[in-house]
Design an enzyme around this catalytic site. Structure first.
Site, PDB file in Angstrom:
ATOM      1  N   GLU A   1       2.742   5.113  -4.028  1.00  0.00           N
ATOM      2  CA  GLU A   1       2.798   6.047  -5.160  1.00  0.00           C
ATOM      3  C   GLU A   1       4.168   6.740  -5.325  1.00  0.00           C
ATOM      4  OE1 GLU A   1      -0.913   4.746  -4.165  1.00  0.00           O
ATOM      5  OE2 GLU A   1       0.292   5.982  -2.826  1.00  0.00           O
TER       6      GLU A   1
ATOM      7  N   ASP B   1       0.844  -1.190   0.000  1.00  0.00           N
ATOM      8  CA  ASP B   1       0.000   0.000   0.000  1.00  0.00           C
ATOM      9  C   ASP B   1       0.884   1.246   0.000  1.00  0.00           C
ATOM     10  OD1 ASP B   1      -2.284   1.543   0.182  1.00  0.00           O
ATOM     11  OD2 ASP B   1      -2.602   1.187   2.318  1.00  0.00           O
TER      12      ASP B   1
END
Length: 917
Positions: A479, A476
């Site tokens: 980015e 997770d």
């Protein structure tokens, strides 16, 4: 075929001059045309105005616009939150590049492009190289570049030029432009003469006309599956933000698929990892804008949409074969509070005999939210829980974030200390580790472009695995997410962090909620690598899992980039417990099917907020047909696992999950076909019915493969659903009852008179009964579905007998297949350790007898114990009273339309035939 077009054959950026003139005169009667607009500007119709001043933080004035040599015509303001017709746009004679030379090569041609007048962005590049390769008969590769950063994607090398391409390629010399046509129809697929090519150091732009308005892809966004071309900008820059319309989300996929007006399809892929935006306009037209890299295009000619996606994956790589347990039902929440509480949820699921294959934990299992640690008080029993899961044929998945805590209350933290010693983190421009903030507080970010980081990542995972033998990983925040903008000290001045042009990113800055674009990595600066961060972490994680477990890795990643499917699946992020979020999950799943990531799903019942019983029931029915099915919600909200609801809702959820488990052989085979040749698993209807224009906009239904139509309820308080049923016979999955359609139902939608009815459709909208406990599923005629008696885990289900559902077509034929292996070993197909059975029904002569056959290929070491030991169910004809079979099974005619053949007891590894008269 190559033809060079002289410049005088093009009008306003490639449109025929007469047509542009006529449309321009029509435009004079609308809009706010300034009296000073030059005549050449008035000739460009509104829909064909390509934006010359796309900066969003600037109010475009006539002076600013004309300083760039562009046309200024003020148009009426658009609706709130919408873009409108650009006020500043390119005139027909705006200077561009000239094709100065063109020479043949072994695979195509190489040319030189020259710009003789400077563009308005700094450091525009005067001379470019043009490479064209006719790679296959259905794939063309066009690259415009100068020496600079390029994405290191492992693309297969082509050794021979295509001999019979189904496309023709033409060039305009001055201004330079590409014109690509489909030979069979003459359809112009690309025409880049519609606006000038701009290639500056930090601003690259190329535009094209489009042959239709039916365009899909260009992710990751929360949007309809079919994109609007009404001045719509889609930004590609990986960002941590709950899925919201009009914003750049977690991944970047610069690929689109377009349906042409005649039902053919093609796709275009721009291999570029820099911040990018794609502008769609009603011409129809499209503009690519990126702030780095090169213009490296692959064009896929299909002509069928399925073939386009297969051809795309031949370039980016076919998806990995998942372990079969990955296709079971997964359960997670942030906020279990302890391993014992997690364990209680697992036991409750078992108590109610609700299928579950994997239990997950979010970041609350960690000590202070630090990776590779365990809360020794609240999660002290986690190793025992994992042992218990394994004893019951279940699996454990845990979360990891890339942010590594740079502080520790205990004085030392090996992952950070060792990473710092080896120099494995992203650095500032001053050569020091860049420090941001994520869940554990101040954090450093591993540089996964450095091979040494992969080894360090493996060592950390090995150490934790020795205490908690996890089965898969959920990565997770990759980015990468940062609760600060840039770093604890911000970002340095300069054109990497503040480029001359910033695409329409959320936050108006490249560093908004992520690290500085100027951060230094092993391969390049983060400016070039940001969109690749999640992919690079995934590759390191997949490699580590193979070394640790020796089995197929199971990984779900939030951030993605082309080729991600080779290493992981994806979930659609932090959605909300709202009905519209449930709807948007379908376009999301279908889009990632286009991107070559078939293992995809959304958080069932929603992540944030509290769900209602009705919403969660309906969402579980839909989620049971996500390729990846996980229920997950956040802390401090009501529990939403199936055991938390009333007996009626719990039973409805259990039933639909059992339906999913009964279809595991069919679903597993679909994933095999995806792995082998790039087929989609969850599939838009137009992939199977490209000639039916009514299917092109549908995104409230979908198919599994070619055979199973899913029509979920997506609205509250209803007991029916309207869905489109393409032409042909569709059999109800549950009851398989044929019906006589009601003659008094009005056009364009007619009703099915009873729940669970089959239908012979002419291609129409149908209103179907859908009480709260029912999901409409229909089997397409001509299909054979391998199924099993469902169990509460994939392990139990795999031990149950196989069943066949045979849905005969109008000419009494059907086919299907089954891929079977041990469900977890690496490269079973590549090594030949599998069984594969092709089923088909044929009609012998002009009338019965019919013949059902299974043709088996069992490789050495394959699964020999694939047994069709229960029955085959044959749908669609009035069956005779006598049945002949080599195996003499018993026959049970249930109705004139259903025949059950029982007690077969045969090994499919030997093949079989079944005949009736």
């Amino acid at each position: 075929m190559l033809r060079l077009l002289p410049a005088n054959l093009t009008g306003a950026w490639g449109s025929p001059a007469l047509r542009v003139r006529e449309q321009g005169l029509m435009a004079l009667s609308g809009g706010w045309l300034g009296p000073m607009a030059p005549p050449k500007c008035l000739l460009v119709p509104e829909s064909h105005r390509f934006d010359c001043y796309p900066e969003r933080r600037v109010v475009v004035t006539q002076e600013l616009c004309e300083s760039r040599g562009c046309c200024f015509i003020q148009s009426p303001p658009p609706a709130e939150g919408k873009q409108g017709v650009p006020w500043c746009f390119y005139p027909p004679d705006f200077p561009s590049y000239t094709l100065e030379s063109l020479n043949q090569t072994a695979l195509g041609m190489v040319g030189v492009l020259v710009r003789r007048e400077k563009a308005y962005y700094p450091r525009d590049i005067q001379k470019l190289r043009l490479d064209v390769e006719f790679e296959t008969d259905t794939r063309l590769h066009i690259k415009v570049t100068n020496p600079r950063y390029e994405v290191p994607l492992d693309v297969p090398q082509v050794m021979k030029r295509a001999e019979n391409p189904i496309y023709s390629l033409n060039f305009s010399w001055d201004p330079f432009g590409v014109l690509l046509q489909r030979k069979a129809t003459g359809t112009v697929l690309l025409n880049t003469t519609v606006a000038p090519l701009i290639f500056a150091d930090q601003f690259l732009q190329i535009s094209t006309s489009l042959p239709s308005k039916f365009l899909y892809g260009l992710g990751e966004h929360r949007d309809r599956f079919l994109h609007s071309l009404d001045w719509n900008t889609l930004t590609l820059w990986a960002r941590d933000v709950p899925p919201t319309e009009s914003f750049n989300l977690y991944g970047a996929h610069p690929f689109y698929l377009l349906m042409e007006e005649d039902g053919n399809a093609h796709g275009v892929f721009l291999l570029n990892s820099n911040a990018m935006e794609v502008v769609l306009q009603p011409a129809p037209g499209l503009t690519w804008r990126t702030i780095g890299g090169v213009l490296d295009f692959y064009i896929f000619l299909g002509p069928d949409p399925n073939m386009v996606i297969q051809q795309y994956q031949q370039v980016i790589g076919f998806p990995a074969m998942p372990p079969i347990w990955a296709l079971g039902f997964h359960l997670c929440r942030w906020g279990y509070g302890s391993s014992n509480e997690t364990w209680q949820t697992v036991r409750a699921m078992r108590n109610y005999q609700i299928p579950q294959d994997a239990q997950w934990n979010d970041i609350d299992y960690m000590d202070g939210y630090r990776d590779f640690t365990l809360d020794s008080q609240k999660f002290t029993s986690l190793p025992s829980l994992v042992e218990d899961l394994h004893k019951h044929g279940q699996h454990y998945v845990m979360i990891l974030d890339p942010g590594i805590s740079s502080t520790s209350p205990h004085g030392s933290y090996w992952p950070f200390d060792e990473g710092l010693r080896r120099g494995l983190f992203l650095n500032t421009t001053k050569g020091q580790p860049l420090i941001g903030q994520v869940w554990p507080g101040f954090t450093a970010f591993p540089d996964f472009s450095n091979p040494d980081t992969h080894q360090w990542w493996l060592e950390n995972l090995q150490h934790f695995y020795s205490h908690v033998p996890f089965d898969g990983l959920w990565i997770d925040m990759n980015e990468p997410s940062n609760f600060m903008d840039g770093s604890e000290h911000g970002c340095p001045p300069g054109e990497l962090d503040s480029p001359p042009y910033t695409p329409a990113v959320l936050g108006d800055s490249l560093s908004a909620k992520t690290v500085c674009a100027s951060a230094e990595q092993k391969v390049s600066v983060h400016y070039n690598l940001h969109n690749l961060y999640g992919l690079m972490e995934t590759k390191a994680t997949a490699s580590a899992l193979v070394k640790i477990r020796g089995k197929r890795p199971f990984i779900i990643s939030r951030s993605t980039f082309p080729s991600q499917g080779r290493y992981s699946g994806h979930w659609l992020g932090d959605n909300r417990s709202q009905w519209k979020d449930m709807y948007y999950s379908i376009p999301g799943v279908l889009s990632f099917s286009l991107f070559g990531i078939p293992l995809v799903g959304a958080d069932i019942c929603g992540f944030s907020g509290s769900t209602s019983e009705e919403l969660c029931t309906r969402w579980t029915q839909l989620g049971a047909f996500y390729p990846f099915a996980r229920n997950h919600n956040t802390q401090k909200e009501k529990a939403q696992d199936p055991t938390a609801f009333s007996p009626a809702a719990r039973t409805a959820m259990k039933d639909v999950l059992l339906t999913r488990y009964s279809l595991l052989p069919f679903l597993y085979t679909l994933f095999h076909r995806a792995h082998l040749q790039g087929d989609t698993v969850a599939r838009p209807l137009f992939f199977e019915f490209p000639g039916d224009v009514a299917t092109w906009e549908l995104d409230r239904q979908f198919l599994w493969g070619r055979s199973l139509l899913v029509t979920p309820v997506l609205e509250p308080g209803v007991d029916s659903v309207t869905g489109y049923v393409p032409r042909g016979m569709w059999y109800d999955f549950y009851t398989v009852r044929s019906i006589t359609l009601s003659p008094d139902c009005s056009h364009p939608c007619r009703s099915l008179p009873a729940q669970g009815s089959s239908v012979n459709s002419s291609g129409e909208l149908l209103k179907m009964s859908a009480p709260l406990e029912h999901l409409n599923l229909h089997i397409r005629e001509g299909s054979i579905l391998p199924t099993q008696k469902p169990g509460t885990t994939t392990e139990v289900t795999r031990g149950n007998p196989l069943r066949l559902i045979v849905a005969l077509s109008s000419d009494a034929t059907a086919w299907g297949d089954l891929f079977w292996d041990d469900g977890e070993s690496l490269d079973t197909f590549e090594k030949g350790n599998y069984s594969y059975v092709m089923f088909n029904v044929t009609q012998v002569g002009w009338s019965p007898p019919l013949l059902l056959q299974g043709h088996s290929v069992t490789k050495e070491g394959g699964e020999d114990s694939v047994w069709l030991s229960c029955h085959a169910r044959v749908l669609g004809k009035a069956f005779p009273s006598s049945l002949l079979s080599r195996l003499y099974p018993r026959m049970s005619p249930l109705s004139p339309q259903v025949l059950t053949v029982s007690d077969l007891g045969m090994s499919l590894s030997q093949g079989f035939s079944l005949q009736w008269l």
